[in-house]
Design a protein around this motif. Structure first.
Motif: not given
Length: 230
Positions: A3-9, A98-101
């Motif tokens: 699984g890869v989760a990426i938060p984005a705002h 986990f990484t970032d957008a």
């Protein structure tokens, strides 16, 4: 499943490149066809980030990679990361990456995390475009090179380059609902339960040197403080 989760705002400008890189990592031959599921968690987005995800779904589906999108209204990266992790665990993930957008992972990113054979992989970050800092770009790049340890054995903690087994994540209690340092708090909890770590520069990511930092006290703010110290 991985699984890869990426938060984005409000990451419309960067999210497309991020997802292109994630897709390349998800189909890397070293994964030997293991399923990969990617979850973008849009946190209080008021831009076109959701449209970017929808446009990318065709390419992901053609490659056999699932691309999910969740929406939260927390304005807290800890909440967003936790929501993504929970979604992936509910669908059977054995490993969470986990990484970032605003970050582009290397094609080998997932394969190299798993090849390290540990419970937790804390990776380093690199910057390949310092131009957002204008006249300060050269000074900041040189200061970063002198003071940042982009090598195996580093002790940096970045939500933009972090991997953890599902079992260890659950045992440590997951991400806390905080607006910053959620990655540091998780790593401390993982250390407390005796998880096996790799502090590695092998899983490569390239992150933004943006001046409009999304998370207070995050990487963007760190760079601004480096300018003052350079």
């Amino acid at each position: 499943m991985i699984g890869v989760a990426i938060p984005a705002h409000d990451e419309e400008a960067a999210l497309g490149d991020c997802l292109d890189a994630i897709l390349a990592a998800a189909v890397h031959p070293a994964l030997r066809g293991e399923a990969v599921r990617v979850c973008i968690v849009l946190d209080a987005c008021g831009d076109g980030s959701a449209d970017v995800v929808r446009r990318q779904r065709t390419a992901f589906a053609a490659a056999g990679v699932l691309l999910d999108m969740l929406e939260v209204d927390a304005r807290q990266v800890g909440v967003a990361r936790a929501a993504g992790a929970r979604h992936l665990l509910d669908h059977g993930a054995r490993w969470l990456a986990f990484t970032d957008a605003d970050t582009r992972v290397s094609p080998q990113w997932l394969a190299e995390q798993l090849a390290l054979g540990v419970d937790v992989v804390c990776g380093s970050v690199a910057v390949d475009d310092w131009s957002p800092h204008g006249a300060n770009a050269r000074r900041l790049r040189e200061h970063f090179a002198r003071n940042y340890h982009d090598r195996d054995g580093h002790r940096h903690i970045h939500g933009a380059n972090l991997g953890v087994s599902a079992d260890a994540y659950r045992a440590a209690g997951g991400f806390q609902s905080v607006s910053c340092h959620e990655d540091v708090l998780l790593v401390k909890a993982l250390e407390a339960i005796g998880a096996r770590f790799a502090w590695s520069a092998q899983p490569r990511v390239y992150t933004s040197a943006r001046t409009d930092a999304r998370a207070r006290d995050g990487f963007g703010d760190t760079l601004l403080r480096m300018i003052a110290a350079a």
